[in-house]
Every structure is written in C-alpha cells, then in structure tokens.
Design an enzyme around this catalytic site. Structure first.
Site, short mmCIF file in Angstrom:
data_model
loop_
_atom_site.label_atom_id
_atom_site.label_comp_id
_atom_site.label_asym_id
_atom_site.label_seq_id
_atom_site.Cartn_x
_atom_site.Cartn_y
_atom_site.Cartn_z
N MET A 44 -7.46 -6.77 -0.06
CA MET A 44 -7.85 -6.15 -1.58
C MET A 44 -7.46 -7.37 -2.34
SD MET A 44 -6.87 -2.19 -1.56
CE MET A 44 -4.92 -2.32 -1.91
N GLY A 45 -7.53 -8.69 -2.07
CA GLY A 45 -7.15 -9.93 -2.94
C GLY A 45 -5.58 -10.02 -2.96
N HIS A 51 -2.20 -13.05 4.45
CA HIS A 51 -3.74 -13.21 4.54
C HIS A 51 -4.26 -14.49 5.02
CE1 HIS A 51 -3.45 -10.33 1.09
NE2 HIS A 51 -3.75 -9.67 1.94
N GLN A 76 -8.74 4.65 -1.86
CA GLN A 76 -7.45 4.79 -1.16
C GLN A 76 -6.02 4.73 -1.94
OE1 GLN A 76 -8.41 0.93 0.61
NE2 GLN A 76 -5.96 0.63 0.70
N GLU A 164 -0.78 -6.54 11.52
CA GLU A 164 -0.10 -5.46 11.82
C GLU A 164 0.99 -4.89 10.84
OE1 GLU A 164 2.05 -6.80 15.61
OE2 GLU A 164 0.09 -6.81 16.69
N ASP A 166 0.36 -3.32 8.37
CA ASP A 166 0.01 -1.90 7.91
C ASP A 166 -0.28 -1.37 9.51
OD1 ASP A 166 0.31 -2.00 5.23
OD2 ASP A 166 -1.18 -3.70 5.16
N SER A 201 3.79 -9.26 1.55
CA SER A 201 2.88 -8.15 0.88
C SER A 201 2.75 -8.54 -0.42
CB SER A 201 3.87 -6.77 0.81
OG SER A 201 3.15 -5.70 0.15
N SER A 202 1.40 -8.07 -0.87
CA SER A 202 0.97 -8.49 -2.31
C SER A 202 1.89 -7.55 -3.41
CB SER A 202 -0.37 -7.78 -2.35
OG SER A 202 -1.20 -8.58 -1.49
O1 PAF Z 1 -5.01 -3.42 3.88
C1 PAF Z 1 -5.80 -3.67 3.08
O2 PAF Z 1 -5.65 -4.52 2.17
C2 PAF Z 1 -6.77 -2.65 2.68
O3 PAF Z 1 -6.42 -1.16 2.96
C3 PAF Z 1 -8.14 -2.62 3.28
C4 PAF Z 1 -8.15 -2.87 4.87
C5 PAF Z 1 -8.86 -4.21 2.64
C6 PAF Z 1 -9.07 -1.57 2.88
O4 PAF Z 1 -9.15 -1.48 1.47
#
Ligand code: PAF
Length: 302
Positions: A44-45, A51, A76, A164, A166, A201-202
């Site tokens: 999600m950027g 990442h 979501q 992992e 999440d 985490s973002s």
């Molecule tokens: O983990 C995330 O960043 C989001 O839940 C994902 C997998 C990109 C889905 O929007």
C-alpha cells in the site's frame, strides 16, 4: 500474438510506472512469454526497509522481473479506520523502487481497480477471517483477499511475496491461492525489525517518541514468551502478558498462541504467538514463531 515491448512498457535499466491494469497485464504477459519469471510484491506504499526486504527476496527468486504494486485499498479499511490518514508517498516510493532495481511499479487508481464503484463480487476469507485481526476489523480480510485476487489476475505473476509481519494475512493468502487455484507460488518473508525489536510498519510514523518507546513492548512480549516456551503454552502467555501489562500506554487487543496455520495451539511443538495492541491511536500487530515444550528457544522470536 504478443506485441513487442517498447522502452515505455519496460526498461531493463530503470523502473517503469504503470497505472493502467490492461497495459501492465500486457507487459507482464510479454515478459513471461520471453521466459522471465515475474515476482509481485503487493504493497500500500509508504515503503520502508521491510518492503525493501520483500523486494530483495523477490530478486533472489530465479530470473525474475520484480513488480511492486502500490495501492491503498479502500475495501480493507472499516468505518473509522485510518484510510484517509494512510500515508500516500508515490514519488518517494518510486525512488525507493528505483534504488531496489524494481522493474515495474503498478500504481492504479481506485477507479482502475473498482471501475463500477464498490465491488459487488468479493472474496470471503472464511472463518479464520473473523478471528484475531478479523474480530476487531470485520470485513478487513475479505477486502484484502478481494484486492489480492484482483492483483493476482491483473499481474499474473510467477511468485507473490508477502511479509510475515501480517502473519494472518499471509496465512489467508496462502489458503486463498490454494482454494481458488491461483497458478503462482506465495512466498513469506521474515519480519524486519528495528535494533530494539520493533517490527517495521508504515504506521510507526504515527507514533510520538513516548508511544514509540511503549510500542517496543509488543516485540518484547514475544521474546519474553519465547524465553519460557519450554515450560508450555500457559507460561508463554503469562510471560508475554506480564511484559505488556508492565508498559504504560499499550492498550492490548489480543495475545494468542495458535498453530502455525492459525488453528488451535498445540501443547508441544511449532506454534505462533500473535499480539495486537493500540498505542495512542495507532493499531500495531506483531507475531513470532514459538517452539513449545522443546528446550530453550530464546532465540526463536523472529
Ligand atoms: O499488506 C498490505 O500492505 C496490504 O494488505 C496488501 C496485501 C497490499 C493488500 O492491500
């Protein structure tokens, strides 16, 4: 017949950003027809070192072009959650992707992903989708799996790489890929942590310095649990709970021991310890592998 790729479609020496799903799909098809593997890293950027680690793992998979999707998925986020304040930093994200030698960034608009407004056909996460995170965030995993299945269909990658951190999301994506016969391999990557243990985490950027100090209690609780894992599930939960209770400013949502597939926890052997808490107005999650009743595995938290 596949149209030949131009430099505007794919430049082997630089990252190319695509917004249009149909074009991205055409480019990936051409790359795969030319014998390349494609590894999708869905995000999600607001890209951070966690990442970057997913991207690096994606490069290690053989002969891959890495595609990073950047899309803040409204489906979501529940009512009152942080959809509006979720960081959107496309320019910095593309720069990070360039540094990490990403081949393609896919950054669609909400309209591109949900052309008829709210999706009418969605993926249901099943009973596990209503537990742990799902108990506090009803519908969250239906939204995640719906967008992930759309990304799988648009990109049609060889591999899809998830963190992992999440863990429930990773478990549900594995299950969906199997249940719905997606022709790809789901790859899980261990959590990246700050030197003091805080999982990247973002959302960490929302923490004040004091909240940042309190947030370390989540990973500290996992380590405390892992230290006493030889003594069984009750000891693990008690040690982790004591660490959390000793830290001001941590509003615990759940602390649970489960099996690695998130079924009921075994009495012995491999298990997963999962925690979620609110620190200030920021919701944080973390988890670790635990080996129950099998000697000292203090180094097992990861
Ligand atoms: O983990 C995330 O960043 C989001 O839940 C994902 C997998 C990109 C889905 O929007």
């Amino acid at each position: 017949m596949t149209q030949p790729l131009t430099k505007a479609d794919y430049d082997p020496k630089d990252v190319t950003v695509h917004h249009d799903p149909a074009r991205l799909r055409r480019v990936v098809r051409a790359l795969r027809s030319a014998g390349r593997n494609v590894a999708l890293v869905p995000t999600m950027g607001a890209l951070h070192a966690g990442h970057r680690q997913l991207i690096r793992e994606a490069h290690v998979l053989q002969n891959t072009v890495v595609v990073v999707s950047i899309f803040v998925n409204p489906l979501q986020f529940g009512e009152g959650e942080d959809l509006d304040r979720y960081p959107r930093t496309l320019e910095e994200d593309v720069a990070a992707c360039r540094e990490e030698r990403v081949g393609l960034v896919f950054a669609p608009s909400v309209q591109d992903v949900y052309p008829s407004g709210a999706a009418q056909t969605t993926v249901k996460a099943g009973p596990l989708g209503a537990e742990l995170e799902g108990a506090s965030r009803p519908g969250h995993f239906d939204g995640v799996l719906t967008v992930v299945s759309k990304l799988f269909n648009i990109v049609a990658p060889t591999f899809a790489v998830f963190g992992e951190k999440d863990y429930q999301q990773l478990t549900l994506v594995h299950r969906m890929a199997r249940d719905l016969n997606f022709d790809l391999d789901v790859v899980g990557v261990p959590t990246v942590r700050e030197p003091d243990g805080l999982a990247l985490s973002s959302r960490n950027r929302f923490l004040t310095p004091e909240q940042r100090d309190s947030a370390v209690a989540l990973s500290a609780a996992l380590v405390a649990g892992a230290h006493v894992s030889a003594r069984g599930p009750e000891a693990v939960l008690a040690a982790a709970r004591a660490t959390l209770a000793a830290t001001p400013g941590v509003d615990l949502d759940y602390l649970e021991l489960r099996a690695p597939d998130l079924g009921p926890a075994p009495a012995h052997g491999d298990a997963r310890l999962l925690v979620a808490a609110r620190v200030g107005s920021t919701r944080l999650v973390d988890n670790a592998a635990i080996l129950l009743g099998d000697g000292d595995n203090a180094d097992h938290a990861g």
